[in-house]
Design a protein around this motif. Sequence first.
Motif, PDB file in Angstrom:
ATOM      1  N   ASP A 164       0.848  -1.192   0.000  1.00 33.77           N
ATOM      2  CA  ASP A 164       0.000   0.000   0.000  1.00 33.77           C
ATOM      3  C   ASP A 164       0.887   1.246   0.000  1.00 33.77           C
ATOM      4  O   ASP A 164       1.625   1.489   0.953  1.00 33.77           O
ATOM      5  N   THR A 220       0.098   4.383   0.294  1.00 36.98           N
ATOM      6  CA  THR A 220      -0.366   5.504   1.110  1.00 36.98           C
ATOM      7  C   THR A 220       0.476   5.720   2.364  1.00 36.98           C
ATOM      8  O   THR A 220       0.939   6.841   2.600  1.00 36.98           O
ATOM      9  N   GLY A 253       3.863   7.100   1.495  1.00 40.49           N
ATOM     10  CA  GLY A 253       3.824   8.524   1.175  1.00 40.49           C
ATOM     11  C   GLY A 253       3.745   9.389   2.426  1.00 40.49           C
ATOM     12  O   GLY A 253       4.400  10.430   2.518  1.00 40.49           O
ATOM     13  N   ALA A 254       2.944   8.949   3.387  1.00 42.52           N
ATOM     14  CA  ALA A 254       2.836   9.694   4.652  1.00 42.52           C
ATOM     15  C   ALA A 254       4.169   9.693   5.389  1.00 42.52           C
ATOM     16  O   ALA A 254       4.585  10.715   5.951  1.00 42.52           O
TER      17      ALA A 254
END
Length: 84
Positions: A27, A29, A32-33
């Motif tokens: 994943d 996401t 990226g965080a």
Amino acid sequence: GYVETTPRAAGSQVEAFEKVILSDPSDPTPWGAYADYLNEQDDPRGAFMSLQLALEDESKSKAERDALKKQEAAALKAHKAQWL
């Protein structure tokens, strides 16, 4: 003898990011965080991770991908000794 009785803290933000990433490494996401977090800390690994995530975006043109690859190579060259 001394025995520690103070409860441990829940953990750092880095540990929290790593836990989420390890729960589903595919994943993008949380990656990226985490990259954003590292960028906020002025950690060059954040920019490197952002470049790698951008390279995974298949909608990017060949010219964009080539430019990203050059940036990625430059970042790796600049920080290789520190990271390895």
